[in-house]
Design a protein around this motif. Structure first.
Motif, PDB file in Angstrom:
ATOM      1  N   VAL A  29      31.571 -24.013  40.525  1.00  0.00           N
ATOM      2  CA  VAL A  29      32.039 -24.129  39.145  1.00  0.00           C
ATOM      3  C   VAL A  29      33.325 -24.956  39.131  1.00  0.00           C
ATOM      4  O   VAL A  29      34.170 -24.807  40.015  1.00  0.00           O
ATOM      5  CB  VAL A  29      32.316 -22.744  38.523  1.00  0.00           C
ATOM      6  CG1 VAL A  29      32.949 -22.894  37.142  1.00  0.00           C
ATOM      7  CG2 VAL A  29      31.041 -21.921  38.428  1.00  0.00           C
ATOM      8  N   HIS A  81      35.990 -25.437  36.189  1.00  0.00           N
ATOM      9  CA  HIS A  81      36.359 -25.128  34.806  1.00  0.00           C
ATOM     10  C   HIS A  81      37.126 -26.280  34.153  1.00  0.00           C
ATOM     11  O   HIS A  81      37.110 -26.415  32.922  1.00  0.00           O
ATOM     12  CB  HIS A  81      37.201 -23.854  34.763  1.00  0.00           C
ATOM     13  CG  HIS A  81      36.423 -22.626  35.143  1.00  0.00           C
ATOM     14  ND1 HIS A  81      35.403 -22.130  34.373  1.00  0.00           N
ATOM     15  CD2 HIS A  81      36.524 -21.801  36.224  1.00  0.00           C
ATOM     16  CE1 HIS A  81      34.902 -21.029  34.938  1.00  0.00           C
ATOM     17  NE2 HIS A  81      35.565 -20.819  36.074  1.00  0.00           N
ATOM     18  N   PHE A 133      28.868 -26.328  35.824  1.00  0.00           N
ATOM     19  CA  PHE A 133      28.242 -25.302  36.657  1.00  0.00           C
ATOM     20  C   PHE A 133      27.285 -26.015  37.610  1.00  0.00           C
ATOM     21  O   PHE A 133      26.591 -26.956  37.210  1.00  0.00           O
ATOM     22  CB  PHE A 133      27.436 -24.310  35.824  1.00  0.00           C
ATOM     23  CG  PHE A 133      28.231 -23.553  34.803  1.00  0.00           C
ATOM     24  CD1 PHE A 133      29.437 -22.941  35.131  1.00  0.00           C
ATOM     25  CD2 PHE A 133      27.762 -23.426  33.499  1.00  0.00           C
ATOM     26  CE1 PHE A 133      30.162 -22.226  34.184  1.00  0.00           C
ATOM     27  CE2 PHE A 133      28.471 -22.715  32.545  1.00  0.00           C
ATOM     28  CZ  PHE A 133      29.680 -22.113  32.887  1.00  0.00           C
ATOM     29  N   TYR A 172      31.384 -21.235  26.714  1.00  0.00           N
ATOM     30  CA  TYR A 172      30.933 -22.320  27.602  1.00  0.00           C
ATOM     31  C   TYR A 172      30.046 -23.326  26.864  1.00  0.00           C
ATOM     32  O   TYR A 172      29.227 -23.995  27.477  1.00  0.00           O
ATOM     33  CB  TYR A 172      30.158 -21.713  28.784  1.00  0.00           C
ATOM     34  CG  TYR A 172      30.919 -20.642  29.517  1.00  0.00           C
ATOM     35  CD1 TYR A 172      32.064 -20.950  30.249  1.00  0.00           C
ATOM     36  CD2 TYR A 172      30.508 -19.300  29.469  1.00  0.00           C
ATOM     37  CE1 TYR A 172      32.776 -19.964  30.915  1.00  0.00           C
ATOM     38  CE2 TYR A 172      31.201 -18.316  30.134  1.00  0.00           C
ATOM     39  CZ  TYR A 172      32.347 -18.647  30.859  1.00  0.00           C
ATOM     40  OH  TYR A 172      33.052 -17.658  31.510  1.00  0.00           O
ATOM     41  N   TYR A 209      30.102 -26.699  28.423  1.00  0.00           N
ATOM     42  CA  TYR A 209      29.878 -26.808  29.877  1.00  0.00           C
ATOM     43  C   TYR A 209      28.507 -27.439  30.131  1.00  0.00           C
ATOM     44  O   TYR A 209      27.585 -27.335  29.316  1.00  0.00           O
ATOM     45  CB  TYR A 209      29.927 -25.434  30.540  1.00  0.00           C
ATOM     46  CG  TYR A 209      31.315 -24.958  30.902  1.00  0.00           C
ATOM     47  CD1 TYR A 209      31.661 -24.694  32.222  1.00  0.00           C
ATOM     48  CD2 TYR A 209      32.286 -24.755  29.920  1.00  0.00           C
ATOM     49  CE1 TYR A 209      32.926 -24.239  32.565  1.00  0.00           C
ATOM     50  CE2 TYR A 209      33.559 -24.302  30.239  1.00  0.00           C
ATOM     51  CZ  TYR A 209      33.879 -24.052  31.574  1.00  0.00           C
ATOM     52  OH  TYR A 209      35.136 -23.593  31.902  1.00  0.00           O
TER      53      TYR A 209
END
Length: 781
Positions: free
Chosen positions: A204, A206, A211, A237, A240
């Motif tokens: 991961v 951030h 991911f 998320y 993401y």
């Protein structure tokens, strides 16, 4: 009247109950924890910097420079490489059980199920664990071999393979620096269902909102699908991106799931896809110490000189004999590896296309490297392949047949005028000879089937034939198969068989024996005969030639032919300097490579009688544009002739097959993708016995270790491997001419032009004659 239980006794009972419960939990495993329960059992792991996790260091890759930025990308073939991972259990891959059911049951009963009392290097530990497996329900193995390969060895190695691939990605893709965390757990709540999931992620970041899910194979983990969806729905998320990275080609099911995820997850606030896939192709190679319990490889190996199993033998030996067994084993294999780290197994190889494509430098005492090629099975889960062992055995046996027999025996002949000259008796005792004769009969069938006027081709064919007395007419013809110019490349002492196509030839020929049941339909002039033959050569021959080169009914013929190419090359090398095959060449001894089951009772005379029945009575009756039917018959035979040569230059080889040397080299260790053709696989091995398994040492414990180089169970001597001979039965010394020539020839070799002669191998040169007769149609017929 009840009596109170003393406090001490009550406490002991509580402890006993607790221990009993704990024992049950330990034996059967915890129930699956999902939702609130899983999230509450312990805090999720924040992970560790990937550098710390794997003890690596390097320069972090610049954001946006990763290859996964382009969805669906694949690592350039020129960069495909390999990595190692520890799996010491591979050293037991040659263990077997007694064939006799009663002996097997008695053997396993004596071993018991308490595997802990046996040491890790004791084969009885393997058998004891198998006994324990047979008590299970859902994961019960369908056979000992399936358990050994897929569970005891496979499951143990899958996690290690996954970890090794994960470490490789960290290094290859620059997942360095404090922002990249590995082995991260995140608790998320699905807003639609209210369930709480714990999603474990391989990496991961951030800071960049990424991911990473790494899979050493090409499969996904179904058990994580719900958690993945919940994670990608979480508002925290929403921007993401999920990166799926595979070490192999994605399976059909995985590719379908990835497409669904793409639709579901959509795009982030920058318009980027929130799910991308990337295939970081790399070959995982198990590292282990080979022992007397390791599997050996008999393919192409001189009798008695067996080496450890490589990429071919491990996959081929694991191929089930039938489709039904393959499906059962495949379901079992999938239950063992939900995490997606397993590689492509036997079910993913299309063994119907298996052919020998490479033979390395034959150095006496060092053996040779070799490689098979095969197409990938596009649906290994739904329709797993089977029968690989029989195909590989045919290739290997044929290779030795071409070496052992002198070239004057390489012929078969189906001719109604010569019932006593079908084929050489020694050649008839081998599968190579059987394949040639059966292919000759099959060709006769396919040749006149191509003339069917009910098809577009057949209709046009009959319309273009010359007509005699108002009827289409042609006379008897002879057909045979011979090599087209074979493309091969000799390089670094070995030979790559790049293409070995076959050609169908057809000429006029008259026969003494006449088929029964009718008078000749026509008597064409010489000009009409020539015209008819030109129509046949233009229309029918190309269609049947394509069938011979592509249709499944000729797959064994093509297998046998490529073996002949390789064997002829070995002959040429042995004529220069004696090789490990020297005593076999021209020995005319083929007892070690006989007809195999289910064809062990095959008889050339029985096949001739089938042919004769067709010749006399006909097989097809065609109605053409006349008032009479046409019956088609066939006759013919097989012989060998020299093959034309065409050199493949180094420049062309590099342009079209630049990755083939690396692919071939890797395939000796493990099955690998063909970097030049995404539809193909390479499976290799070696006959190098310089690392032969050590002889077993006396041991005070039972069972006794299997003999060196065997694949038997510890208490029963293993049978002599197929295609082998014992020291007491050495092959005869081959006769050699004054000039050292052992006969035969080879096709082109490429830049270094061999005297490449006749890879006339399985090349059916033999005649097929077609005779058509007019039959008077009975009323009402």
């Amino acid at each position: 009247m009840s009596h109170p239980i003393p406090r001490r006794r009550r406490n002991l009972m509580r402890v006993a109950v607790s221990l009993a419960c704990a024992g049950i939990m330990a034996f059967s495993g915890l129930p699956q924890l999902t939702g609130q329960a899983e999230a509450a059992r312990r805090p999720p792991s924040p992970g560790k910097p990937c550098d710390q996790k794997f003890g690596t260091s390097g320069t972090p890759a610049a954001p946006g420079s990763q290859p996964w930025e382009t969805d669906g990308s694949v690592r350039p073939a020129i960069d495909w490489d390999s990595y190692g991972y520890d799996n010491p259990r591979e050293s037991f891959d040659g263990l077997t059980l007694p064939d006799d059911p009663q002996e097997r049951d008695a053997f396993l009963k004596k071993i018991g199920r308490n595997y802990r009392k046996y040491k890790e290097d004791d084969p009885r530990r393997v058998y004891a664990r198998y006994n324990l497996n047979q008590r299970s329900g859902k994961r019960k193995a369908p056979s000992f071999d399936a358990y050994l390969r897929n569970d005891y060895i496979g499951t143990y190695g899958n996690n290690r393979r996954g970890d090794a691939f994960h470490r490789k990605l960290v290094n290859d893709l620059g997942l360095h620096g404090p922002e990249w965390l590995c082995e991260v757990e995140i608790d998320v709540k699905d807003p639609d269902t209210g369930k709480v999931y714990r999603r474990r992620l391989d990496a991961v970041n951030h800071k960049t909102g990424e991911f990473v899910e790494a899979k050493a194979g090409g499969q996904h983990d179904d058990k994580q699908n719900a958690a993945t969806r919940a994670l990608m729905k979480d508002p925290k998320y929403k921007n993401y991106r999920m990166r799926y990275v595979f070490g192999d080609e994605q399976s059909k099911e995985t590719n379908s799931l990835m497409n669904k995820f793409r639709q579901e997850f959509g795009r982030n606030n920058l318009g980027q896809r929130r799910l991308t896939t990337y295939e970081h192709r790399a070959l995982g190679l198990p590292q282990y110490q080979r022992t007397k319990y390791s599997r050996v490889d008999t393919n192409l190996a001189p009798p008695g000189r067996y080496s450890y199993a490589g990429g071919a033998a491990k996959i081929v030996d694991g191929s089930p004999p039938t489709r039904e067994i393959a499906k059962r084993e495949n379901a079992y294999v999938r239950s063992l590896d939900p995490g997606g780290n397993r590689g492509r197994g036997p079910g993913g190889v299309d063994f119907t296309s298996l052919e020998l494509k490479y033979v390395g430098r034959p150095v006496k005492g060092k053996g040779i490297d070799y490689a098979f090629s095969a197409r990938k099975n596009p649906d290994p889960d739904g329709n797993p392949s089977f029968g690989g062992k029989a195909k590989a055995k045919l290739i290997s046996d044929s290779f030795f047949t071409w070496l052992a027999l002198t070239p004057d025996k390489f012929w078969v002949n189906l001719n109604p005028d010569q019932p006593d000259r079908i084929m050489d008796s020694k050649f008839a005792s081998t599968d190579a000879g059987r394949v040639l004769l059966e292919a000759d009969l099959q060709m006769k069938h396919d040749f006149f089937k191509a003339m069917d006027p009910g098809t577009d081709l057949g209709k046009r064919f009959w319309a273009q034939l010359p007509r005699v007395d108002g009827r289409p007419c042609f006379t008897t013809i002879r057909n045979w198969i011979e090599p087209k110019p074979a493309k091969v490349r000799e390089q670094d002492g070995g030979i790559y068989i790049l293409d070995a196509p076959l050609r169908l030839k057809s000429v006029e020929q008259d026969f003494t024996t006449q088929p029964g049941g009718g008078e000749a339909a026509c008597h064409p002039t010489k000009a009409q005969r020539d015209q008819a033959q030109a129509v046949i050569n233009r229309m029918i021959v190309p269609a049947v030639e394509k069938t011979v080169n592509t249709a499944p009914q000729y797959a064994d013929l093509r297998r046998v032919y490529t073996s002949r190419v390789a064997a002829e090359w070995i002959r040429i090398q042995d004529a220069k300097t004696p090789t490990d095959y020297h005593s076999i060449i021209n020995s005319n001894d083929v007892k070690r490579w006989p007809l195999r089951a289910p064809n062990q009772k095959w008889d050339k005379n029985e096949l001739f009688q089938r042919y004769r029945k067709i010749y006399l009575n006909g097989e097809f009756k065609y109605n053409v544009d006349t008032d009479q039917g046409v019956m088609v018959y066939i006759v013919g035979g097989v012989d060998f002739s020299k093959a034309p040569k065409r050199n493949i230059t180094e420049l062309r080889f590099q342009a079209q097959h630049r990755n083939l040397p690396r692919t071939t080299k890797n395939s000796v260790k493990a099955m690998t993708n063909d970097a030049d053709d995404p539809s193909m696989l390479y499976l290799g091995g070696t006959t190098d016995t310089s690392t032969t398994p050590p002889s077993p040492k006396p041991t005070p414990t039972k069972p006794t270790p299997a003999p060196s180089g065997s694949t038997g169970h510890p208490t029963t001597p293993a049978p002599t491997p197929s295609g082998s001979h014992t020291p007491s039965q050495p092959p005869a010394t081959p006769p050699t001419s004054d000039d050292g020539d052992k006969g035969g020839g080879l096709a082109d070799t490429g830049a270094q032009v061999l005297t490449v002669a006749a890879i006339a191998a399985a090349l059916l040169a033999a005649g097929v004659a077609l005779v058509w007769f007019r039959r008077r149609r009975a009323p009402g017929s």
